[in-house]
Design a protein around this motif. Sequence first.
Motif, PDB file in Angstrom:
ATOM      1  N   GLU A 182      -5.323   5.850   3.617  1.00  0.00           N
ATOM      2  CA  GLU A 182      -4.820   4.317   3.199  1.00  0.00           C
ATOM      3  C   GLU A 182      -5.019   4.164   4.881  1.00  0.00           C
ATOM      4  OE1 GLU A 182      -0.701   3.441   3.721  1.00  0.00           O
ATOM      5  OE2 GLU A 182      -1.043   2.188   5.084  1.00  0.00           O
ATOM      6  N   ILE A 183      -5.745   3.266   4.848  1.00  0.00           N
ATOM      7  CA  ILE A 183      -6.446   2.371   6.070  1.00  0.00           C
ATOM      8  C   ILE A 183      -5.856   1.296   6.758  1.00  0.00           C
ATOM      9  CG2 ILE A 183      -7.168   4.920   7.261  1.00  0.00           C
ATOM     10  CD1 ILE A 183     -10.071   3.758   6.838  1.00  0.00           C
ATOM     11  N   GLU A 184      -6.393   0.431   8.079  1.00  0.00           N
ATOM     12  CA  GLU A 184      -6.277  -0.710   8.211  1.00  0.00           C
ATOM     13  C   GLU A 184      -8.136  -1.162   8.008  1.00  0.00           C
ATOM     14  OE1 GLU A 184      -7.516  -0.127  11.200  1.00  0.00           O
ATOM     15  OE2 GLU A 184      -7.467  -2.223  11.219  1.00  0.00           O
ATOM     16  N   TYR A 221       3.663  10.259   9.044  1.00  0.00           N
ATOM     17  CA  TYR A 221       2.182  10.569   9.944  1.00  0.00           C
ATOM     18  C   TYR A 221       2.883  11.517  10.298  1.00  0.00           C
ATOM     19  CZ  TYR A 221       1.090   5.425   9.650  1.00  0.00           C
ATOM     20  OH  TYR A 221       1.031   3.579   8.844  1.00  0.00           O
ATOM     21  N   ARG A 232       9.456   5.410  11.545  1.00  0.00           N
ATOM     22  CA  ARG A 232      10.600   3.683  11.285  1.00  0.00           C
ATOM     23  C   ARG A 232      11.574   5.145  10.613  1.00  0.00           C
ATOM     24  NH1 ARG A 232       5.949   1.168   8.084  1.00  0.00           N
ATOM     25  NH2 ARG A 232       5.381  -0.713   9.346  1.00  0.00           N
ATOM     26  N   SER A 249      -2.394  10.261   8.903  1.00  0.00           N
ATOM     27  CA  SER A 249      -2.777   9.739   9.646  1.00  0.00           C
ATOM     28  C   SER A 249      -2.070   9.622  11.073  1.00  0.00           C
ATOM     29  CB  SER A 249      -2.334   7.887   9.691  1.00  0.00           C
ATOM     30  OG  SER A 249      -3.600   8.135   8.757  1.00  0.00           O
ATOM     31  N   TYR A 298      -3.870   4.108  15.620  1.00  0.00           N
ATOM     32  CA  TYR A 298      -3.743   4.382  13.982  1.00  0.00           C
ATOM     33  C   TYR A 298      -5.033   5.573  13.970  1.00  0.00           C
ATOM     34  CZ  TYR A 298       0.727   1.421  12.787  1.00  0.00           C
ATOM     35  OH  TYR A 298       1.523   0.912  13.400  1.00  0.00           O
ATOM     36  N   GLY A 299      -5.077   6.639  13.584  1.00  0.00           N
ATOM     37  CA  GLY A 299      -6.272   7.150  13.407  1.00  0.00           C
ATOM     38  C   GLY A 299      -6.078   8.792  11.804  1.00  0.00           C
ATOM     39  N   THR A 300      -7.708   8.982  11.623  1.00  0.00           N
ATOM     40  CA  THR A 300      -7.495   9.763  11.015  1.00  0.00           C
ATOM     41  C   THR A 300      -8.442  10.445  11.267  1.00  0.00           C
ATOM     42  OG1 THR A 300      -7.902   7.986   8.908  1.00  0.00           O
ATOM     43  CG2 THR A 300      -9.033   9.939   8.526  1.00  0.00           C
ATOM     44  N   GLU A 354     -12.521   8.074  11.829  1.00  0.00           N
ATOM     45  CA  GLU A 354     -11.863   5.918  12.758  1.00  0.00           C
ATOM     46  C   GLU A 354     -10.325   6.355  13.396  1.00  0.00           C
ATOM     47  OE1 GLU A 354      -9.821   4.112  10.656  1.00  0.00           O
ATOM     48  OE2 GLU A 354      -8.545   5.974  10.557  1.00  0.00           O
ATOM     49  N   LYS A 376       1.008  -1.013  -0.100  1.00  0.00           N
ATOM     50  CA  LYS A 376      -0.444   0.174  -0.121  1.00  0.00           C
ATOM     51  C   LYS A 376       0.263   1.505  -0.194  1.00  0.00           C
ATOM     52  CE  LYS A 376      -1.992  -1.462   4.136  1.00  0.00           C
ATOM     53  NZ  LYS A 376      -2.370  -1.228   5.083  1.00  0.00           N
ATOM     54  N   ARG A 427       2.306   4.711  16.715  1.00  0.00           N
ATOM     55  CA  ARG A 427       4.086   3.273  16.602  1.00  0.00           C
ATOM     56  C   ARG A 427       5.290   5.002  16.866  1.00  0.00           C
ATOM     57  NH1 ARG A 427       6.781   3.355  12.036  1.00  0.00           N
ATOM     58  NH2 ARG A 427       4.688   3.491  10.298  1.00  0.00           N
ATOM     59  N   ARG A 484       2.297  -9.261  12.523  1.00  0.00           N
ATOM     60  CA  ARG A 484       1.700  -8.407  11.328  1.00  0.00           C
ATOM     61  C   ARG A 484       1.642  -9.222  10.261  1.00  0.00           C
ATOM     62  NH1 ARG A 484       3.040  -3.187   9.642  1.00  0.00           N
ATOM     63  NH2 ARG A 484       3.405  -1.743  11.376  1.00  0.00           N
TER      64      ARG A 484
HETATM   65  P1  5GP Z   1       2.589   1.018   9.612  1.00  0.00           P
HETATM   66  O1  5GP Z   1       2.844   0.909  10.815  1.00  0.00           O
HETATM   67  O2  5GP Z   1       3.038  -0.233   9.085  1.00  0.00           O
HETATM   68  O3  5GP Z   1       2.760   2.516   9.045  1.00  0.00           O
HETATM   69  O4  5GP Z   1       0.947   0.269   9.088  1.00  0.00           O
HETATM   70  C1  5GP Z   1      -0.128  -0.400   9.793  1.00  0.00           C
HETATM   71  C2  5GP Z   1      -1.172  -0.679   9.544  1.00  0.00           C
HETATM   72  O5  5GP Z   1      -1.902   0.320   9.846  1.00  0.00           O
HETATM   73  C3  5GP Z   1      -1.722  -0.444   7.602  1.00  0.00           C
HETATM   74  O6  5GP Z   1      -2.692  -1.544   7.060  1.00  0.00           O
HETATM   75  C4  5GP Z   1      -2.237   0.890   7.464  1.00  0.00           C
HETATM   76  O7  5GP Z   1      -2.671   0.926   6.749  1.00  0.00           O
HETATM   77  C5  5GP Z   1      -2.857   1.085   8.724  1.00  0.00           C
HETATM   78  N1  5GP Z   1      -3.424   2.581   8.924  1.00  0.00           N
HETATM   79  C6  5GP Z   1      -2.696   3.997   9.006  1.00  0.00           C
HETATM   80  N2  5GP Z   1      -3.121   4.702   9.059  1.00  0.00           N
HETATM   81  C7  5GP Z   1      -3.781   4.533   9.866  1.00  0.00           C
HETATM   82  C8  5GP Z   1      -5.506   5.445  10.147  1.00  0.00           C
HETATM   83  O8  5GP Z   1      -5.300   6.417  10.029  1.00  0.00           O
HETATM   84  N3  5GP Z   1      -6.124   4.480  10.701  1.00  0.00           N
HETATM   85  C9  5GP Z   1      -6.494   3.368  10.425  1.00  0.00           C
HETATM   86  N4  5GP Z   1      -7.255   2.682  11.032  1.00  0.00           N
HETATM   87  N5  5GP Z   1      -5.496   2.415   9.870  1.00  0.00           N
HETATM   88  C10 5GP Z   1      -4.129   2.921  10.134  1.00  0.00           C
END
Ligand code: 5GP
Length: 207
Positions: free
Chosen positions: A105-107, A57, A48, A41, A85-87, A76, A22, A45, A152
Motif C-alpha cells: 500500500e504505497i504512493e 509501520y 499516530r 513499510s 516511506y519505503g518498502t 522502493e 486505503k 513519520r 495532503r
Molecule cells: P500515511 O502517513 O497516511 O500513513 O501514508 C502517507 C502515504 O504514504 C500514503 O499514500 C501511503 O500509501 C504511502 N506509503 C506508505 N508506505 C509506503 C511505502 O513503503 N512506500 C511508499 N512509496 N509510500 C508509502
Amino acid sequence: MGIQINGKGLLIVLSGPSGAGKGTVCSALRQQAPELVYSVSATTRPPREGEVEGISYFFKTRKEFRRMIDQGELLEWARYVDNYYGTPRRFVEERLNEGKDVLLEIEVQGAKQVKECFPEAVFIFLLPPSMDELHARIKGRGTESEQVMTDRMQAAREELNQIHSYDYVVVNDEVARACHHIRSILVAEHHRRDRIFKEQPDWLEGI
Ligand code: 5GP
C-alpha cells in the motif's frame, strides 16, 4: 498429467490519494483475505495514536532510513509530505518466492519504481466516491495540522494525475464492495494465460 494453474505469487500495488480509504480497505482485506501478505513499510513519520511498531509501520529516524537506502534494503522509497516511506525489500522477495501474494500500500512515486523492477506486478488505484468526499475525509481525520492537511490535499491532486499508470481502478464507495472488487481482480490476474504458461505447455505436444 494434472493441469496446474496457480503460478507464482502476485505483487500487488495499491495506491490512491490520502483520503481514498486505503488504510480502511487494507484492514478489511486483512480480515477477509488472510492468505494475502501485507508488507509493512518503514517510515520517518511519527506514529499516530493507536499505530503499532512493526504492524502499522517500522518507525525510523531519518538517519536509520538513510542507512536502509544506502544498504539497498528498500525495494522502493519516496518522500511524501515531508516524510520518507519505503518498502523493505527482503520480506517482499522472500514471500513472492514462497508463492504468496504480497500487497504494497504505497504512493505513486514508489509505485513507479516498483513498475521498473517488477513490471508484472498488478497496479490498482483506489478512488474516493467524489472529490468532496476526499476533502471531507482528509479534514475529518483531524490528526494533523492545517498545513499538513493542505499539503495532503495537494499531494492527493498530484496522485490523481498518475492514475493512467495503473491497471485497475476501484471506487471506494463502500469498503466491503471495494474489497470484493480487489479480490476479484486478484482471482482474474491469477488466471491470466501469460502468467500460467509463458509458452505452449509441454502437455499440449502430441495431442
Ligand atoms: P500515511 O502517513 O497516511 O500513513 O501514508 C502517507 C502515504 O504514504 C500514503 O499514500 C501511503 O500509501 C504511502 N506509503 C506508505 N508506505 C509506503 C511505502 O513503503 N512506500 C511508499 N512509496 N509510500 C508509502
